[in-house]
Design an enzyme around this catalytic site. Structure first.
Site, PDB file in Angstrom:
ATOM      1  N   SER A   1       0.806  -1.231   0.000  1.00 50.73           N
ATOM      2  CA  SER A   1       0.000   0.000   0.000  1.00 50.73           C
ATOM      3  C   SER A   1       0.834   1.273   0.000  1.00 50.73           C
ATOM      4  CB  SER A   1      -0.939   0.010   1.221  1.00 50.73           C
ATOM      5  OG  SER A   1      -0.204  -0.105   2.426  1.00 50.73           O
TER       6      SER A   1
ATOM      7  N   ASN B   1      -2.126  -2.553  13.124  1.00 51.82           N
ATOM      8  CA  ASN B   1      -3.582  -2.371  13.148  1.00 51.82           C
ATOM      9  C   ASN B   1      -3.975  -1.096  13.893  1.00 51.82           C
ATOM     10  OD1 ASN B   1      -3.557  -4.794  11.845  1.00 51.82           O
ATOM     11  ND2 ASN B   1      -4.576  -5.969  13.452  1.00 51.82           N
TER      12      ASN B   1
ATOM     13  N   HIS C   1     -39.770  21.914 -11.578  1.00 49.34           N
ATOM     14  CA  HIS C   1     -39.877  21.010 -12.731  1.00 49.34           C
ATOM     15  C   HIS C   1     -39.154  21.577 -13.963  1.00 49.34           C
ATOM     16  CE1 HIS C   1     -42.923  18.785 -10.444  1.00 49.34           C
ATOM     17  NE2 HIS C   1     -43.447  19.968 -10.158  1.00 49.34           N
TER      18      HIS C   1
ATOM     19  N   SER D   1     -14.182  24.253 -28.764  1.00 53.27           N
ATOM     20  CA  SER D   1     -14.358  23.047 -29.568  1.00 53.27           C
ATOM     21  C   SER D   1     -13.240  22.957 -30.600  1.00 53.27           C
ATOM     22  CB  SER D   1     -15.711  23.086 -30.280  1.00 53.27           C
ATOM     23  OG  SER D   1     -15.764  22.118 -31.309  1.00 53.27           O
TER      24      SER D   1
ATOM     25  N   LYS E   1     -17.811  27.838 -30.198  1.00 54.24           N
ATOM     26  CA  LYS E   1     -18.214  27.218 -28.933  1.00 54.24           C
ATOM     27  C   LYS E   1     -17.414  27.750 -27.738  1.00 54.24           C
ATOM     28  CE  LYS E   1     -20.746  24.359 -28.310  1.00 54.24           C
ATOM     29  NZ  LYS E   1     -20.526  22.909 -28.419  1.00 54.24           N
TER      30      LYS E   1
ATOM     31  N   ASN F   1     -17.562  26.236 -23.977  1.00 57.56           N
ATOM     32  CA  ASN F   1     -18.218  25.184 -23.205  1.00 57.56           C
ATOM     33  C   ASN F   1     -17.948  25.323 -21.708  1.00 57.56           C
ATOM     34  OD1 ASN F   1     -19.054  23.966 -25.646  1.00 57.56           O
ATOM     35  ND2 ASN F   1     -17.060  22.969 -25.839  1.00 57.56           N
TER      36      ASN F   1
ATOM     37  N   GLU G   1     -19.235  21.158 -15.810  1.00 54.78           N
ATOM     38  CA  GLU G   1     -19.588  19.792 -16.194  1.00 54.78           C
ATOM     39  C   GLU G   1     -18.701  18.780 -15.486  1.00 54.78           C
ATOM     40  OE1 GLU G   1     -21.274  20.937 -20.645  1.00 54.78           O
ATOM     41  OE2 GLU G   1     -19.325  19.940 -20.451  1.00 54.78           O
TER      42      GLU G   1
ATOM     43  N   TYR H   1      -9.571  -6.801  12.731  1.00 57.21           N
ATOM     44  CA  TYR H   1      -9.007  -6.272  11.498  1.00 57.21           C
ATOM     45  C   TYR H   1      -8.994  -7.331  10.403  1.00 57.21           C
ATOM     46  CZ  TYR H   1      -5.895  -4.155   8.115  1.00 57.21           C
ATOM     47  OH  TYR H   1      -5.381  -3.640   6.951  1.00 57.21           O
TER      48      TYR H   1
ATOM     49  N   GLN I   1      -7.839  -2.272   3.898  1.00 49.23           N
ATOM     50  CA  GLN I   1      -6.864  -1.472   3.167  1.00 49.23           C
ATOM     51  C   GLN I   1      -7.513  -0.748   1.991  1.00 49.23           C
ATOM     52  OE1 GLN I   1      -2.666  -2.831   2.737  1.00 49.23           O
ATOM     53  NE2 GLN I   1      -3.170  -2.944   0.555  1.00 49.23           N
TER      54      GLN I   1
ATOM     55  N   LYS J   1      -8.460   3.427   1.787  1.00 54.56           N
ATOM     56  CA  LYS J   1      -7.620   4.612   1.633  1.00 54.56           C
ATOM     57  C   LYS J   1      -7.666   5.239   0.247  1.00 54.56           C
ATOM     58  CE  LYS J   1      -4.806   2.937   5.311  1.00 54.56           C
ATOM     59  NZ  LYS J   1      -5.722   1.775   5.422  1.00 54.56           N
TER      60      LYS J   1
END
Length: 464
Positions: A22, A110, A156, A277, A283, A285, A290, A317, A322, A325
């Site tokens: 890890s 641990n 709505h 674009s 464009k 964007n 997003e 444990y 692990q 993380k």
């Protein structure tokens, strides 16, 4: 040799090391592991395991490593150690010989990892709290800059009733304030120290766990060794904090994406947070927004993944843990990035107040005012609602706004309608009637904004 190598006569396979090791991601807890190790060395002095001179040598060596880590002088990727805990111990052993091998007395990885990760979570939750305060600051500044701006409110995704743009900003401000309280609640519950709980059954050395907890900045030690080493509720809560906060950012991003669209044309985003674009030169964007919306699902996935991982684990444990993380580290990072980019979006936002006002006047958003006018004439609300709906139909048929309908047309719907009805229907009149707590009249919004700015100053002071 691995920390557990004495039991084994053969080496771990390369494939096993790939799935087991890890260090490639838990190196981010290096400072926390060093901090916990220094505290543990002091606890071992109090327990009679180390001399003061031995502890001083260990602490000096650990502080040297800490300085190198903080200065980005440590190349963790070059190490073959299994995790950050074995990395630190190997560093001590290389530097101090057998003294370095003494530090782990009475301690397990641990309780060590549980302590390190709680400290890491506390540190990053504090950072996220500052990020949220910064975004709240940008949001309130945006409200202040556009205090007179009126936009259509939606239900709505259809125009419903007009509101001040500052009222819209304050709505997201309420969400951010709740996000801050969730961070505070999360920290309060994780603020216990597992150190000294060993592998699962506690330690046989007389280590003062209350003193250890105090030195590490925890409110108290964990009270049950089995729970202390196997609990990951604090990680789940961290992920829930990030998920809920990201959901709020995603909702705000969706609103702004729509407001920025050619169909709405309510606002312009700065060049700093937009892209173009490769094919269409015209464009511009809203990619930053997003991506905020898209990264929300990524963070949700980390929460769901850990919930599924934890649901069937027996005490205490298990190595499955692990998996906590990488998701948490990524979730914190993505949330941090999105909070910061949100500040840039709001600081560069330019509202087209003429377009927002025109849109607020359209869509017959003042139909509710006509119904309220009739209620004031002692017409039952449900009847008034029907009459207002019929007035909208009549206005649509003539291509007129509701306030442009001749009085004769309105009186044909109900005889109690008089010329004073036109005092109820203009945009400002619609807004000014919403003057009660939580409403969107100009005075109400101005007072709310003033109070929120005061609250923001208090938040900033608490973080300084």
């Amino acid at each position: 040799m691995a920390l557990w190598g004495g039991r084994f006569s053969g080496d771990a396979s390369a494939m096993f090391k790939q799935v087991n090791d890890s260090l490639p991601f838990d190196y981010v807890m290096a400072i926390e592991d060093i901090t916990g190790s220094i505290a543990w060395s002091k606890g071992l002095v109090r327990a009679g395991v180390l001399t003061e001179q031995e502890q001083a040598s260990l602490e000096q060596c650990l502080n040297t490593l800490k300085q190198d880590v903080e200065a980005n002088k440590v190349d963790f990727s070059a190490s073959t150690e299994e995790d950050i805990h074995s990395f630190v111990e190997a560093y001590l052993t290389d530097a101090l010989g057998d003294l370095g091998r003494k530090l782990h007395t009475g301690r397990s990885r641990n309780d060590q990892v549980a302590t390190d990760f709680r400290l890491w979570c506390k540190r990053h939750l504090a950072g996220l709290k500052l990020d949220i305060v910064n975004l709240l600051d940008a949001l309130l500044s945006c409200a202040n800059r556009h205090e007179q701006a009126i936009i259509p409110g939606y239900t709505h995704l259809q125009r419903a009733q007009p509101v001040y743009f500052a009222h819209w900003c304050l709505a997201y401000g309420e969400m951010l304030k709740r996000d801050i309280t969730r961070i505070d609640d999360c920290v309060r519950r994780l603020n216990q120290s597992p150190l000294g709980c060993g592998a699962l059954a506690g330690t046989s050395f007389d280590v003062d766990r209350e003193k250890l907890a105090e030195e590490l900045g925890f409110a108290s030690p964990c009270l049950n060794s089995l729970d202390a080493v196997s609990d990951r509720d604090f990680v789940l809560e961290l992920l829930f904090v990030c998920s809920t906060g990201m959901m709020h950012l995603s909702r705000m991003a969706e609103d702004l994406i729509f407001y920025n669209s050619g169909e709405a044309g309510f606002l312009q985003l700065s060049d700093a947070v937009t892209s173009g674009s490769s094919l269409m030169p015209q464009k511009k964007n809203p990619d930053a927004l997003e991506l905020m919306r898209g990264k929300c699902g990524r963070v949700f996935g980390h929460l769901q993944g850990l919930l599924v991982t934890m649901k069937g684990l027996p005490l205490a444990y298990n190595k499955d843990m692990q998996e906590d993380k990488e998701g948490a580290i990524d979730a914190v990072n993505q949330y941090h990035i999105c909070l910061c980019i949100g500040v840039e979006v709001l600081e560069g936002l330019s509202l087209n107040q003429e377009a927002t006002r025109k849109a607020a006047q359209q869509g017959y958003a003042n139909a509710t005012e006509l119904a309220d006018y009739l209620v004031a004439q002692n017409v039952p609300f449900r009847t008034a609602h029907d009459i207002a709906g019929q007035a909208v139909v009549a206005a649509i048929a003539k291509g007129l706004a509701l306030e442009e309908l001749p009085i004769e047309d309105l009186q044909a719907l109900h005889a109690s309608i008089q010329e004073d009805v036109y005092e109820w229907l203009p945009l400002e009149a619609v807004l000014d009637k919403r003057k009660y707590l939580g409403g969107t009249s100009h005075d109400t919004v101005t007072k709310a904004l003033y109070l929120e700015l005061e609250h923001l100053d208090q938040l900033k002071a608490s973080l300084s």
